[in-house]
Design a protein around this motif. Structure first.
Motif, mmCIF file in Angstrom:
data_model
loop_
_atom_site.group_PDB
_atom_site.id
_atom_site.type_symbol
_atom_site.label_atom_id
_atom_site.label_comp_id
_atom_site.label_asym_id
_atom_site.label_seq_id
_atom_site.Cartn_x
_atom_site.Cartn_y
_atom_site.Cartn_z
ATOM 1 N N ALA A 92 0.847 -1.200 0.000
ATOM 2 C CA ALA A 92 0.000 0.000 0.000
ATOM 3 C C ALA A 92 0.879 1.246 0.000
ATOM 4 C CB ALA A 92 -0.924 -0.019 1.209
ATOM 5 N N TRP A 93 1.952 1.220 0.772
ATOM 6 C CA TRP A 93 2.881 2.348 0.766
ATOM 7 C C TRP A 93 3.554 2.469 -0.593
ATOM 8 C CZ3 TRP A 93 8.032 2.769 -0.277
ATOM 9 C CH2 TRP A 93 8.621 4.000 -0.011
ATOM 10 N N LEU A 94 3.963 1.347 -1.146
ATOM 11 C CA LEU A 94 4.661 1.358 -2.427
ATOM 12 C C LEU A 94 3.766 1.921 -3.531
ATOM 13 C CD1 LEU A 94 7.406 0.535 -3.597
ATOM 14 C CD2 LEU A 94 6.451 -1.719 -4.085
ATOM 15 N N SER A 95 2.488 1.561 -3.534
ATOM 16 C CA SER A 95 1.552 2.058 -4.540
ATOM 17 C C SER A 95 1.347 3.561 -4.397
ATOM 18 C CB SER A 95 0.201 1.345 -4.411
ATOM 19 O OG SER A 95 0.336 -0.026 -4.688
ATOM 20 N N ALA A 96 1.401 4.048 -3.154
ATOM 21 C CA ALA A 96 1.204 5.477 -2.913
ATOM 22 C C ALA A 96 2.448 6.297 -3.211
ATOM 23 C CB ALA A 96 0.777 5.688 -1.463
ATOM 24 N N ASN A 97 3.574 5.640 -3.467
ATOM 25 C CA ASN A 97 4.839 6.331 -3.724
ATOM 26 C C ASN A 97 5.515 5.729 -4.950
ATOM 27 O OD1 ASN A 97 5.424 8.112 -1.086
ATOM 28 N ND2 ASN A 97 4.475 6.174 -0.454
ATOM 29 N N PRO A 98 4.964 6.004 -6.133
ATOM 30 C CA PRO A 98 5.432 5.328 -7.349
ATOM 31 C C PRO A 98 6.743 5.860 -7.912
ATOM 32 C CG PRO A 98 3.678 6.872 -7.869
ATOM 33 C CD PRO A 98 3.802 6.873 -6.385
ATOM 34 N N ASN A 99 7.121 7.082 -7.561
ATOM 35 C CA ASN A 99 8.314 7.695 -8.138
ATOM 36 C C ASN A 99 9.535 7.490 -7.242
ATOM 37 O OD1 ASN A 99 6.782 8.801 -10.329
ATOM 38 N ND2 ASN A 99 6.090 10.427 -8.928
ATOM 39 N N ALA A 100 10.698 7.457 -7.870
ATOM 40 C CA ALA A 100 11.941 7.236 -7.127
ATOM 41 C C ALA A 100 12.120 8.276 -6.033
ATOM 42 C CB ALA A 100 13.135 7.258 -8.082
ATOM 43 N N SER A 101 11.836 9.534 -6.351
ATOM 44 C CA SER A 101 12.048 10.601 -5.371
ATOM 45 C C SER A 101 11.040 10.541 -4.239
ATOM 46 C CB SER A 101 11.983 11.967 -6.059
ATOM 47 O OG SER A 101 10.751 12.124 -6.743
ATOM 48 N N ASP A 102 9.907 9.820 -4.455
ATOM 49 C CA ASP A 102 8.926 9.658 -3.385
ATOM 50 C C ASP A 102 9.371 8.618 -2.369
ATOM 51 O OD1 ASP A 102 7.191 11.474 -4.599
ATOM 52 O OD2 ASP A 102 6.233 9.901 -5.788
ATOM 53 N N ARG A 103 10.224 7.695 -2.793
ATOM 54 C CA ARG A 103 10.547 6.549 -1.952
ATOM 55 C C ARG A 103 11.740 6.825 -1.034
ATOM 56 N NH1 ARG A 103 9.100 3.795 -6.974
ATOM 57 N NH2 ARG A 103 11.296 3.734 -7.564
ATOM 58 N N SER A 104 12.858 7.289 -1.582
ATOM 59 C CA SER A 104 14.006 7.663 -0.754
ATOM 60 C C SER A 104 15.099 8.225 -1.638
ATOM 61 C CB SER A 104 14.555 6.460 0.047
ATOM 62 O OG SER A 104 15.269 5.588 -0.789
#
Length: 828
Positions: A145-157
């Protein structure tokens, strides 16, 4: 304004503008991936609302009405703070690092694929209870669910933004239950037993006769250092605390050592002697509160971020469907709490270190191997390793009945001789129930439920200590420990005869040592021997830590009890003890050597030294330099590189015995011609060489030397922190920090004498649980909750950890909410 100066001003202005723009982009990129910790978020898949409270250290406490929601939220929170670490680990444990980093990690992947960690994890899943499978899937749902909400590289880390430069096409796939179980295999690998000792013995045997090699592996000193369990034996098929005993390397091996070296460390250090831990529990009969106190500090390799993640998992109402109220240390990527306490019990781990892995020398011919006079078909499988920026690499993994051939995966492997292959048999390569054990521990309410949970803990085998609110304390040795037809597991053995095979069944759980409410009123474990083999016959191992830490803890507890009831401050002071347990043996020998000049003056430091190893200690700096030189000068000339001493308390006993034998061959430097050195020659040279080394490093003024100037900690990110690119490493690594203690002090900040004084193993966390009131418990992590570089919680606990301080370990709802600075609601 003169023209050149005007041009210079304009250029400077442009450069400053560019720097500010780049800094702004970097700050934006960094902060964009920071998690939302306040307000409300929708989490598809939840059945009800979940509340997450975080204190100023970013430590989350999660509240839910169902267990499925609780573990789904834990997966979401782990991903918020540590998803890159989780993604990196699953690539490591499945032999897929090359998908991220290209050909540089192919050899690592070959080794992991040969072990087959991921294959075993997938097999293990179907053998776990349905409830455990459901919880693992719920956890994975939260991560995804977190991964789907943060699809872009800059959203993740930030790591993904940098990785995109090299590997722009990479996209992390969804999390699975097998990803979590695979991490438990990595934990088992780093906390395995004496496999390296088997190899080191064989490597040493290539240069020395067997009797001299055995000098380097003295028996555990039971007469001086107490084992964990001092009462009981196996009686009528069970371990009975009240019962008393009745009276009565070939070349392929070197290649195998290379394979083992290629397996990347996830929790441990490069030199296996750095792995350890301390734990002890004191009965309420001897505490100020009247209830037990329990302490634990596992010793692992320093990592950035720390391998541990603190959290509280709380069912709002304890029911059959939601039976969890647990606070403690978790692994990001794995649901549940590994070490901690519930509202009724507390537990801690140290590495038991039984011999659960053997190396079998095999005779391979074509696609067969020899076994009991017959040529048996090798088991084979193909493994394809995808390589970012390159062509896939395919390897063939071959196995005998004893396990995979670990020398077969090296490009330069050309086995020769009668034994031309090496198979690894290891208990963790058989599916087990450890994931079931984690959830069972997390809801255990008494000693019997705790023991039932421990019976499921197959690998790694750990010393489990216990305390509960009724006042009971206990110890249990769990784990799958093999029974051998022949041999003691200290040397690689021939596989073709079948005489060293393992029995089909391991040591029965009911026969493993266990103690409750011992007469001493306390239990100490520190990787020392579990029980004297004179009282207990099933072989656990012969390669224990030699008990210097455990005995020091026991002595400190006894000293404290003479003064009255103990409290948490006493427990913390013991955790910070830096006493060197070998100084009383070595210093008198050093003082008797004829010595003149500056090194003689430096030696005077040791005359009044109190044996502690604090940051400002000048004698500790000199003593450790001398100890390093003693080991290097005595053993490096005769031992091959892989078998040379790293330090640690086994070598205390080796050198201690040699000090009584001034003409022993080990003292002689075989590289000098027409001369035979004795003990005093080596000690004199060690004193002089140590003086010269510290003079070169710290200056000639002896009084200015400080142990903290030598003994320092670098916190290195496990992937990009070793990239070799200075600016990138600077983003993710932290340090250095001066840290007190030393290898095999209670405050066990290990270092390798072969490479220097830099710290290679640390108390990765510290915890003290007060069973009189959970809110009086305390803890500290090595780094912090966040895996995001530049986040306030990235390494905010490190300075306090280095000073030996602890943070409040709140678990009651009112205390958690009072300490909270952030509150996030997750809704369906």
């Amino acid at each position: 304004m003169p023209r050149p100066l005007r041009w210079f001003t304009r250029v400077l202005a442009v450069l400053v503008t560019l720097v500010l723009v780049l800094a702004g982009v970097l700050v934006y990129t960094v902060r964009r991936s920071f998690p939302q910790v306040d307000g409300s978020l929708r989490l598809p898949g939840l059945k009800g609302n979940v509340e997450i409270y975080r204190d100023k250290s970013g430590i989350p406490h999660i509240y839910a009405d169902t267990a499925a929601d609780l573990f789904m939220a834990q997966g979401f929170v782990h991903a918020q703070d540590r998803f890159y670490e989780m993604d990196f680990r699953r690539h490591l444990t499945s032999g897929r690092l090359s998908e991220l980093f290209g050909k540089a990690t192919v050899e690592n992947d070959k080794a992991i694929r040969t072990m087959g960690w991921r294959r075993v994890a997938e097999q293990e899943l179907s053998e776990l209870s349905q409830q455990t499978q459901d919880y693992l899937n719920a956890y994975a749902k939260g991560v995804n669910a977190w991964l789907s909400a943060n699809p872009n590289a800059s959203d993740r880390s930030l790591e993904y933004s940098i990785l995109k430069i090299q590997n722009g096409g990479y996209q992390p796939e969804k999390w699975t239950a097998a990803d979590s179980v695979s991490w438990l295999k990595a934990m088992a690998w780093d906390l395995r037993s004496n496999m390296e000792d088997e190899i080191d013995r064989s490597l040493a045997l290539t240069k020395l006769p067997k009797e001299r090699v055995e000098q380097l592996y003295p028996d555990y000193p039971y007469d001086r250092h107490s084992p964990i369990v001092t009462e009981g034996t196996v009686d009528q098929g069970r371990f009975d605390q009240r019962a008393e005993p009745r009276l009565r390397a070939p070349r392929a091996l070197s290649q195998a050592a290379k394979t083992l070296d290629a397996v990347p460390s996830t929790m441990g250090t490069e030199e296996r002697e750095g792995i350890g831990s301390n734990s002890w529990v004191i009965s309420g009969e001897y505490t100020a509160s009247g209830k037990p106190l329990l302490a634990n500090d596992p010793h692992l390799s320093p990592q950035m971020p720390s391998v541990w993640y603190q959290a509280g998992l709380h069912c709002r109402k304890i029911t059959e469907d939601c039976a969890y109220d647990v606070t403690g240390f978790t692994f990001s990527g794995v649901p549940g709490v590994i070490i901690g306490h519930t509202d009724k019990i507390a537990w801690g781990f140290t590495n038991l270190g039984p011999d659960v892995a053997d190396l079998f020398l095999e005779k391979v011919q074509g696609d067969t191997y020899l076994y009991k006079g017959q040529q048996v078909k090798l088991e084979t499988r193909q493994e394809q390793i995808k390589v970012a920026g390159g062509a896939p690499v395919t390897i063939t993994v071959k196995s005998t009945r004893h396990g995979p051939l670990i020398n077969e995966v090296m490009d330069d492997a050309r086995p020769s001789g009668d034994a031309n292959a090496v198979a690894l048999q290891w208990t963790a390569l058989t599916p087990g129930k450890t994931a079931d054990a984690v959830f069972a521990l997390n809801k255990a309410g008494d000693w019997e439920e705790f023991k039932a949970a421990a019976s499921l803990f197959d690998v790694p085998s750990q010393n489990l200590i216990y305390a509960d609110t009724t006042g009971k304390i206990g110890y249990q040795a769990p784990g799958r420990i093999p029974v051998r037809e022949k041999g003691d597991g200290t040397w690689p053995v021939s596989g073709w005869t079948g005489e060293y095979d393992w029995n089909a069944a391991p040591i029965p759980y009911d026969q493993l040592p266990s103690v409750e409410d011992p007469a001493d009123g306390f239990i100490v474990t520190a990787n020392n021997a579990v029980i004297d083999p004179k009282r207990y016959k099933p072989l656990l191992t012969k390669d224990w830590a030699h008990g210097y830490r455990s005995q020091r803890i026991r002595d400190r507890i006894k000293e404290a009890l003479k003064k009255g009831p103990v409290d948490a401050a006493t427990m913390s002071a013991i955790q910070q003890d830096t006493y060197n347990g070998f100084a009383d043996t070595l210093v008198p020998a050093l003082m008797q050597v004829d010595l003149a000049g500056p090194s003689g003056e430096a030696r005077q430091l040791l005359k009044t030294w109190d044996r502690t190893q604090g940051l400002d200690s000048t004698p500790a700096a000199y003593f450790n330099a001398v100890w390093r030189q003693v080991l290097v000068l005595t053993f490096n000339d005769e031992l091959p590189e892989g078998a040379r001493p790293a330090g640690g308390d086994r070598w205390y006993d080796v050198v201690g015995r040699l000090l009584e034998l001034p003409d022993d061959p080990f003292w002689d430097d075989v590289t000098t011609k027409n001369r035979k050195e004795t003990r005093d020659d080596i000690l004199r040279q060690a004193l002089a060489s140590a003086y010269q080394e510290l003079s070169d490093r710290l200056g000639p003024e002896v009084k200015s030397w400080r142990w903290g100037d030598l003994h320092q900690l670098e916190l290195v990110n496990g992937s990009l922190g070793t990239s070799g690119i200075g600016p990138v490493e600077a983003m993710f690594n932290r340090g250095p920090l001066a840290v007190a203690g030393s290898k095999d002090a209670v405050n066990a900040t290990g270092w390798n004498v072969q490479s220097g004084y830099e710290i290679t193993a640390v108390p990765s966390m510290r915890m003290i649980v007060d069973l009189s009131d959970p809110d009086k418990s305390q803890w500290i992590n090595l780094t912090g909750a966040s895996g995001h570089a530049f986040h306030d919680n990235y390494w905010d606990q490190t300075s306090a950890w280095a000073r030996g301080e602890l943070l409040p370990m709140y678990s009651k709802p009112e205390s958690v909410k009072k300490a909270a600075v952030h509150a996030l609601k997750l809704t369906p």
